[in-house]
Every structure is written in structure tokens, then in C-alpha cells.
Scaffold this active site. Structure first.
Site, mmCIF file in Angstrom:
data_model
loop_
_atom_site.group_PDB
_atom_site.id
_atom_site.type_symbol
_atom_site.label_atom_id
_atom_site.label_comp_id
_atom_site.label_asym_id
_atom_site.label_seq_id
_atom_site.Cartn_x
_atom_site.Cartn_y
_atom_site.Cartn_z
ATOM 1 N N GLU A 159 0.799 -1.235 0.000
ATOM 2 C CA GLU A 159 0.000 0.000 0.000
ATOM 3 C C GLU A 159 0.832 1.286 0.000
ATOM 4 O OE1 GLU A 159 -2.637 -0.359 3.360
ATOM 5 O OE2 GLU A 159 -3.596 -2.153 2.571
ATOM 6 N N GLU A 276 -6.025 -10.847 -0.752
ATOM 7 C CA GLU A 276 -6.690 -10.656 0.549
ATOM 8 C C GLU A 276 -8.213 -10.651 0.385
ATOM 9 O OE1 GLU A 276 -5.118 -7.313 2.776
ATOM 10 O OE2 GLU A 276 -3.069 -7.719 2.118
ATOM 11 N N ASP A 278 -12.020 -10.672 0.498
ATOM 12 C CA ASP A 278 -13.212 -10.829 1.336
ATOM 13 C C ASP A 278 -14.308 -9.959 0.743
ATOM 14 O OD1 ASP A 278 -12.383 -8.278 2.386
ATOM 15 O OD2 ASP A 278 -11.503 -9.231 4.143
HETATM 16 C C1 XIL Z 1 -5.189 -6.358 8.877
HETATM 17 C C2 XIL Z 1 -5.320 -7.563 9.779
HETATM 18 O O1 XIL Z 1 -6.233 -8.463 9.212
HETATM 19 C C3 XIL Z 1 -5.765 -7.139 11.143
HETATM 20 O O2 XIL Z 1 -5.772 -8.252 12.029
HETATM 21 C C4 XIL Z 1 -4.824 -6.055 11.663
HETATM 22 O O3 XIL Z 1 -5.276 -5.586 12.910
HETATM 23 C C5 XIL Z 1 -4.737 -4.901 10.697
HETATM 24 O O4 XIL Z 1 -4.326 -5.407 9.444
HETATM 25 N N1 XIL Z 1 -4.643 -4.656 4.118
HETATM 26 C C6 XIL Z 1 -3.531 -5.377 4.448
HETATM 27 C C7 XIL Z 1 -3.548 -6.248 5.624
HETATM 28 O O5 XIL Z 1 -2.549 -5.403 3.676
HETATM 29 O O6 XIL Z 1 -2.296 -6.364 6.240
HETATM 30 C C8 XIL Z 1 -4.582 -5.806 6.635
HETATM 31 O O7 XIL Z 1 -4.631 -6.791 7.661
HETATM 32 C C9 XIL Z 1 -5.920 -5.602 5.979
HETATM 33 C C10 XIL Z 1 -5.815 -4.545 4.911
#
Ligand code: XIL
Length: 366
Positions: A159, A276, A278
């Protein structure tokens, strides 16, 4: 004669029904033996927590039976793995990697550099540019070396761009309290990413190196920024192998936006990881929302769509896989991060398969 015929007919009917039943049960058997990993033409995975892995057998069994790739959700983020300047804590990462090696799973390391999740000692670090460079290099090379040959691929930078496609440096978006700019860009200059990839490559030349980002489904500016970064890296021979499309989406996310993101990023020729995934249903942040059949259907359709588009747009040799962001709805970051009720994943709070699981499986097969 009639009697014999009748007996014969009854016997035939018996054999026929029996054979039919046998056939049916074989089919049912085959179907119930199907798992995501057994039907997927590419790797399917989840981001996981070492604590749940150790303490929850349902969680562990899903990983063993259904998935063949694992991402470290938080265990290797800077705050967890490097909590003090001279302390590295590999406990959580080692639990995951050892499990993966015993069970023949691929591990994707997340992440080496991010603007968030940095410990206070890093945020408050005082030093000249050489000291900051040393900090970055030491962190990356210690972590990557520890898992050399065991972690297949890394999100080297996570990011790095704002939603308008500009590089995160200072905090330009005051409405987002999570975003205070990026310490790496501030202290190391705008080219810190290229050096991060080089340091990681030096530590494990066999590891595949990814840039990981969210929001490509709705920000064309971000896609453009990523594509020009990739072109720049290629022209300077900076080692980059893949792109992560996080895909934290909801049931209303534009299908055209999803197609465009996958297509544009696949055009770079790099490995493409939906990293990631969802899919939220509670788009209005309604605290009394219930998970209705209508919502389940919309959500399952969206899962089906994403998997199908990934399969059909990304050339086979670039299909790094699809990873969901944790396993059961109760483990998802969505509920606590956005402070709302939601059901974003493939398994429910008790680790039963959901309709979304069936849609995902069907899309993998079709
Ligand atoms: C999130 C985790 O799922 C949480 O447990 C933590 O508190 C914060 O980070 N983008 C990302 C991930 O690249 O690392 C993030 O993960 C969600 C958004």
C-alpha cells in the site's frame, strides 16, 4: 413361465436399483471428497493467525484439507516480528512456516514494508539517511534470510500509493486517521521501494517478490501508478515478480471495476495474486442487519464472479492464486476494523462451509 418372468423382472429391478444406488453414492462420495485445493487450477489460500492454528482444530483442518497456500496475516508485520530495535520475534512466523512445511503448503510472507503497523521505536527513530537506510536493509534482510528457502514469496511493499495514485509521503488525507503518510518515503526518499526489492532479492534470490495494494477495483489512478512503477522497475532491472490485488470488496463493487483491475495488472506480465479477498454484505453499516438469503445469494454471486474472472482473464502462467483474508467469518478483520457486523468469508463462525464456499468451488471447477 410367467412366474419365472416375474422373478426375473424382480431380480433385474433389484440389480438395477442397487446399481443405481451404488452409482449415486459414488457420485455423492466424489463430490464430498472435493475440496477447494483438489479442484483449483491454481493455488488457493488464506491469511492465518498462528494462535488460531495452534488452538483450534477446525481451523487447522480446513487449512490441511481445503487450501494449499498460506499468507501470514499479522505475524511477520514489522510490529510483530521486530518489536524492538535489537529484538526479532519469529515465534508466530515459525509456527506458521513449520505447519506449512509439515503439510506441504506454500507460504506467502506479508509484509516487509508498510506505512502502518510499525512499532513506536521505528516511528520515533532518529538518524540520518544512512541510519534509516540501514534500518530498512537490516529489517528486510534479517526477516527474509530467516525464512530463506521456506517462504516462497513476499509482499515486499504494501500500500505505497494514496487513493489518487500519488505516492504516500506526508499525510494528505486527514479524514483517514489510519494514514499518517509513510515514514519510509519521508526518510528514505521516493525511490525506497526499488531498494527494498533489491535488498529482499539479495537475501533470498529464489523468493518471488510482490507489490501488494488495495482499491484497484475503483481507483484507476492507483492502477496507473502501479503499472508505471512496474515499467520503471523493469527498465532498471529491479527484481519484481508479482502484483497483489487485495480485493477487500463488497456486494456492490462494480464488476467492470473488478475486470479492469485484473486485466490491467495482468497486462504487466507479472504473477497476479488476489491476495486478501473478502466480500462484505453490510454496505450501509447497519448494526441490526441480518444475514438474509438474498444477501447470501448476492455475495455468493460476487465470489463466483471474482473467481471466474480471475480464471478467464489471467493467463495460466501468471495465476499465482487466490487467498482469502482469514478462514471463518469470526476471524475476519472486517468486524473489528470497521466495527460492524458482517459475514465476509467462505466459512461461518463455527467453520461450516457457507453458500460462498459452494460458489467459490463451483467457479473453480467450471
Ligand atoms: C489487517 C489484519 O487483518 C488485522 O488483524 C490487523 O489488525 C490490521 O491489518 N490490508 C492489508 C492487511 O494489507 O495487512 C490488513 O490486515 C488488511 C488490509
Amino acid at each position: 413361465m410367467k412366474k419365472i418372468n416375474l422373478h426375473f423382472a424382480i431380480l433385474c429391478a433389484f440389480i438395477f436399483i442397487n446399481a443405481g444406488c451404488k452409482k449415486q453414492s459414488v457420485n455423492a462420495q466424489t463430490q464430498s471428497n472435493e475440496t477447494l485445493q483438489s479442484v483449483a487450477p491454481f493455488r488457493v489460500g488464506a491469511a492465518i493467525s498462528p494462535t488460531l492454528l495452534q488452538n483450534n482444530s477446525s481451523y487447522r483442518n480446513i487449512l490441511i484439507n481445503e487450501l494449499n497456500s498460506i499468507t501470514t496475516e499479522n505475524a511477520l508485520k514489522w510490529q510483530a516480528v521486530h518489536p524492538q530495535q535489537n529484538t526479532f520475534d519469529f515465534n508466530g512466523g515459525d509456527v506458521i512456516v513449520n505447519f506449512a512445511m509439515q503439510n506441504n503448503k506454500r507460504v506467502h510472507g506479508h509484509n516487509l514494508l508498510w506505512y502502518a503497523y510499525n512499532p513506536d521505536w521505528v516511528k520515533n527513530f532518529v538518524g540520518d539517511s544512512a541510519a534509516w537506510e540501514n534500518l530498512l536493509k537490516t529489517h528486510i534482510q534479517t526477516v527474509v534470510s530467516h525464512y530463506k528457502g521456506k517462504i516462497t514469496s513476499w509482499d515486499v511493499v504494501n500500500e505505497a500509493f494514496h487513493e489518487d495514485g500519488t505516492l504516500r509521503v506526508e499525510d494528505t488525507n486527514t479524514s483517514d486517521s489510519f494514514d499518517d503518510g509513510c515514514i519510509w518515503a519521508r526518510h528514505l526518499g521516493r525511490d525506497y521501494m526499488a531498494r527494498a526489492f533489491q535488498y529482499a532479492h539479495e537475501a533470498d534470490p529464489g523468493a518471488l517478490l510482490f507489490y501488494n495494494e488495495y482499491g484497484q477495483e475503483w481507483s484507476v489512478a492507483k492502477i496507473n501508478a502501479i503499472v508505471s512503477m512496474v515499467n520503471d522497475f523493469k527498465s532498471r532491472h529491479i527484481p519484481i515478480d508479482g502484483l497483489g490485488i487485495q480485493m477487500h470488496i463488497d456486494i456492490n463493487t462494480s464488476n467492470d471495476g473488478i475486470i479492469n483491475a485484473i486485466q490491467q495488472l495482468a497486462n504487466t506480465g507479472l504473477q497476479i495474486h488476489i491476495s486478501e479477498l473478502d466480500i462484505r454484505v453490510n454496505t450501509d453499516n447497519n448494526s441490526s442487519l441480518t444475514y438474509t438469503d438474498a444477501l447470501k445469494t448476492e455475495q455468493s454471486d460476487k465470489y463466483y464472479f471474482v473467481v471466474q474472472q480471475y480464471k478467464s482473464i489471467v493467463p495460466k502462467t501468471q495465476q499465482y492464486g487466490i487467498t482469502t483474508w482469514n478462514v471463518g467469518d469470526g476471524d475476519s478483520w472486517i468486524r473489528f476494523f470497521f466495527n460492524k457486523n458482517d459475514w465476509p468469508l467462505l466459512f461461518d463462525d463455527n467453520y461450516a462451509k457457507k453458500a460462498t464456499y459452494d460458489a467459490f468451488l463451483k467457479a473453480l471447477k467450471n
